[in-house]
Design an enzyme around this catalytic site. Structure first.
Site, PDB file in Angstrom:
ATOM      1  N   LYS A   1       4.732   9.182   8.493  1.00  0.00           N
ATOM      2  CA  LYS A   1       4.435   8.565   9.799  1.00  0.00           C
ATOM      3  C   LYS A   1       5.407   9.006  10.896  1.00  0.00           C
ATOM      4  O   LYS A   1       5.307  10.117  11.390  1.00  0.00           O
ATOM      5  CB  LYS A   1       4.383   7.034   9.653  1.00  0.00           C
ATOM      6  CG  LYS A   1       3.231   6.615   8.697  1.00  0.00           C
ATOM      7  CD  LYS A   1       2.755   5.213   8.957  1.00  0.00           C
ATOM      8  CE  LYS A   1       1.824   4.724   7.877  1.00  0.00           C
ATOM      9  NZ  LYS A   1       0.458   4.549   8.273  1.00  0.00           N
TER      10      LYS A   1
ATOM     11  N   ASP B   1       9.532   2.750  -0.557  1.00  0.00           N
ATOM     12  CA  ASP B   1       8.506   3.407   0.257  1.00  0.00           C
ATOM     13  C   ASP B   1       8.773   3.035   1.711  1.00  0.00           C
ATOM     14  O   ASP B   1       8.450   1.930   2.159  1.00  0.00           O
ATOM     15  CB  ASP B   1       7.107   2.951  -0.175  1.00  0.00           C
ATOM     16  CG  ASP B   1       6.012   3.605   0.668  1.00  0.00           C
ATOM     17  OD1 ASP B   1       6.341   4.223   1.707  1.00  0.00           O
ATOM     18  OD2 ASP B   1       4.832   3.481   0.299  1.00  0.00           O
TER      19      ASP B   1
ATOM     20  N   TYR C   1       0.870  -1.185   0.000  1.00  0.00           N
ATOM     21  CA  TYR C   1       0.000   0.000   0.000  1.00  0.00           C
ATOM     22  C   TYR C   1       0.897   1.221   0.000  1.00  0.00           C
ATOM     23  O   TYR C   1       1.841   1.299   0.784  1.00  0.00           O
ATOM     24  CB  TYR C   1      -0.902  -0.004   1.234  1.00  0.00           C
ATOM     25  CG  TYR C   1      -1.776   1.237   1.359  1.00  0.00           C
ATOM     26  CD1 TYR C   1      -2.841   1.457   0.478  1.00  0.00           C
ATOM     27  CD2 TYR C   1      -1.527   2.191   2.352  1.00  0.00           C
ATOM     28  CE1 TYR C   1      -3.640   2.583   0.596  1.00  0.00           C
ATOM     29  CE2 TYR C   1      -2.329   3.325   2.471  1.00  0.00           C
ATOM     30  CZ  TYR C   1      -3.379   3.517   1.593  1.00  0.00           C
ATOM     31  OH  TYR C   1      -4.170   4.644   1.705  1.00  0.00           O
TER      32      TYR C   1
HETATM   33  C1  LIG Z   1       3.985   2.075   3.087  1.00  0.00           C
HETATM   34  C2  LIG Z   1       3.003   3.190   3.071  1.00  0.00           C
HETATM   35  N1  LIG Z   1       3.087   4.140   2.125  1.00  0.00           N
HETATM   36  C3  LIG Z   1       2.248   5.176   2.068  1.00  0.00           C
HETATM   37  C4  LIG Z   1       1.232   5.322   2.985  1.00  0.00           C
HETATM   38  C5  LIG Z   1       0.328   6.491   2.904  1.00  0.00           C
HETATM   39  O1  LIG Z   1       0.590   7.385   3.928  1.00  0.00           O
HETATM   40  P1  LIG Z   1      -0.542   8.422   4.410  1.00  0.00           P
HETATM   41  O2  LIG Z   1      -1.626   7.610   5.027  1.00  0.00           O
HETATM   42  O3  LIG Z   1       0.202   9.302   5.382  1.00  0.00           O
HETATM   43  O4  LIG Z   1      -0.981   9.168   3.215  1.00  0.00           O
HETATM   44  C6  LIG Z   1       1.105   4.347   3.991  1.00  0.00           C
HETATM   45  C7  LIG Z   1       0.072   4.395   5.032  1.00  0.00           C
HETATM   46  O5  LIG Z   1      -0.897   4.890   5.060  1.00  0.00           O
HETATM   47  C8  LIG Z   1       1.996   3.265   4.027  1.00  0.00           C
HETATM   48  O6  LIG Z   1       1.877   2.300   4.931  1.00  0.00           O
HETATM   49  N1  LIG Z   2      -0.898   0.549   6.947  1.00  0.00           N
HETATM   50  C1  LIG Z   2      -1.893   1.246   6.290  1.00  0.00           C
HETATM   51  C2  LIG Z   2      -2.175   2.542   6.886  1.00  0.00           C
HETATM   52  O1  LIG Z   2      -1.431   2.979   7.696  1.00  0.00           O
HETATM   53  C3  LIG Z   2      -3.357   3.212   6.461  1.00  0.00           C
HETATM   54  C4  LIG Z   2      -3.944   4.103   7.487  1.00  0.00           C
HETATM   55  C5  LIG Z   2      -5.250   4.594   6.991  1.00  0.00           C
HETATM   56  O2  LIG Z   2      -5.554   4.398   5.819  1.00  0.00           O
HETATM   57  O3  LIG Z   2      -5.990   5.165   7.793  1.00  0.00           O
END
Ligand SMILES: Cc1ncc(COP(=O)(O)O)c(C=O)c1O
Ligand SMILES: NCC(=O)CCC(=O)O
Length: 433
Positions: A271, A243, A147
């Site tokens: 994060k 990523d 993701y």
């Molecule tokens: C590996 C990774 N990349 C990108 C994102 C997207 O980050 P955000 O939710 O801060 O947009 C997330 C989590 O949401 C993630 O786990």
């Molecule tokens: N590991 C996936 C995410 O951190 C997603 C958080 C969200 O979509 O609220």
């Protein structure tokens, strides 16, 4: 005595009548754990959550990763207070962004040039644009079930929230956008070789979570896997983007790339580096980053980008993470907790597989190893859903999805772990019934 959640019910009802689905991110709904009313939180302090009914929980959700210092950490709170007094948004260059970028580069020297944005989504989205600008190519290779945020192109075969909601390939993404994304399984070099042998000439970047966090925690199967991924990308004239939105500063004071002694061309982060405030960052090789305006032809901007509040909170977070023993402590506590989970499962004849990397781990219901998205999908969702609710009813909060991780933070105490071990023993007993 069952927990009283009357106020959560009322608040969530109110939420649903004004906020779409009652949640500002689909992952927060209980759709993938058999339903139920999401617990509405009122306060976080250290390793604990307090809900609107006054129930107390130990938090292993960690806001999906960022809360590596738990809630309301004094050093973070102080940084926020100080930053607020100096004004939180300038729209001009400021010292805090320079200091923070210098600290990130000191920790991860591959970040020759950096840009701050406001989310992981933005960070990844921009690395793709930059890779396309640099290579003059359009296609992106990604790994099934990873993701990378919710930009259009990244909602193809997306794990985490999209998978949990049953929409790994989102509606509203045009076929032409989706058609630029080539998906291969993680931990499978021949599949990547094959994809690149077919599409190699038009691939701008191979994009990967170096340690996956979005079909649960899944590490590369061999120490050389990531090196092979990077080499294959380069052999085909493509860039390699890591990523590290989840992984940066999660396992040690630096990147996952460093753990494997490899050097991707670009990184996306988010994060943890914001210490809980909204943030994203991308960076890497200077000649590639120079594609970005004002130096180059690729555009990326942001009213809130590099805001002093996020910068100074990020700096404060790194200060705490640098303290000796921080990561060893998270690793030790997670190890103890996982041992208790495995013992409780075994004692009660429940088949599980746990993937743990340092302070982060996923409990999968199934006896097969989980090394890619298909393996994770094949684990038992219904039992995970029961597990989630049994834990929550006994004061333990984890993400409501089998595709996420438990995060042990720097502020979980040994008593928290003891209590969690007790709860877990009870939960597996209930699961076996
Ligand atoms: C590996 C990774 N990349 C990108 C994102 C997207 O980050 P955000 O939710 O801060 O947009 C997330 C989590 O949401 C993630 O786990
Ligand atoms: N590991 C996936 C995410 O951190 C997603 C958080 C969200 O979509 O609220």
């Amino acid at each position: 005595m069952p927990m009283n959640r009357t106020q959560s019910e009322l608040w969530f009802k109110r939420a649903q009548s004004v906020i779409l689905g009652g949640v500002n991110s689909p992952s927060r709904s209980y759709k993938s754990v058999g339903g139920g009313t999401p617990i509405v939180m009122a306060k976080g302090e250290g390793s604990k959550f307090y809900d609107v009914d006054g129930n107390v929980y130990i938090d292993y959700l960690a806001a999906y990763g960022p809360s590596v210092l738990g809630h309301a950490h004094p050093h973070i709170t102080q940084a926020i207070e100080r930053a607020a007094r100096d004004g939180i948004l300038y729209g001009t260059p400021a010292t805090s962004e320079v200091e923070f970028a210098e600290q990130l580069r000191a920790a991860i020297p591959d970040l020759e040039r950096i840009r701050f944005v406001n989310s992981g989504t933005e960070a990844v989205m921009t690395t793709i644009r930059v890779a396309r600008a640099y290579t003059g190519r359009t296609k992106i290779v990604k790994f099934a079930g990873c993701y990378h945020g919710h930009s259009d192109a990244m909602l193809v075969a997306a794990g985490s929230g999209p998978s949990s909601m049953g929409v790994p390939d989102s509606a509203g993404v045009t076929p032409s956008t989706a058609g630029e994304i080539i998906t291969v399984p993680f931990n499978d070099i021949p599949a990547l070789q094959e994809a690149l042998s077919i599409h190699g000439d038009s691939v701008a970047a191979v994009l990967v979570e170096p340690i996956v966090g979005n079909f649960g925690m899944v590490a590369p199967e061999s120490d050389t896997y990531l090196r092979q991924v990077i080499d294959l990308a380069h052999n085909h004239g493509a860039l390699c983007v890591f990523d590290e939105v989840i992984t940066a500063f999660r396992f040690h004071y630096g990147s996952a790339a460093q753990l494997y002694n490899v050097h991707p061309d670009l990184y996306a982060m988010g994060k943890i580096i914001g210490g809980g405030l909204p943030i994203g960052a991308y960076g890497g090789r200077k000649d590639i980053m120079e594609q970005v305006a004002p130096l180059g032809p690729a555009y990326q901007a942001g009213t809130m980008a590099g805001n002093p509040l996020s910068m100074r909170t990020g700096i404060a977070c790194l200060e705490v993470l640098r303290q000796p023993g921080t990561y060893e402590g998270m690793d030790r506590k997670a190890k103890r907790l996982v041992a208790a989970i495995e013992a409780a499962a075994k004692d009660n004849g429940v088949a599980i597989t746990v993937n743990r990397i340092g302070g982060a781990f996923t409990v999968y219901f199934g006896s097969h190893p989980v090394r890619n998205y298909d393996d994770a999908m094949a684990t038992d969702s219904a039992t995970f859903g029961k597990f989630f609710h049994l834990l929550a009813d006994r004061g333990i909060i984890i993400a409501p999805s089998k595709y996420e991780a438990w995060f042990v933070s720097a502020v979980h105490t040994d008593e928290d772990i003891d209590e969690t071990c007790r709860v877990v023993a009870d939960v597996f007993k209930a699961l076996a019934k």
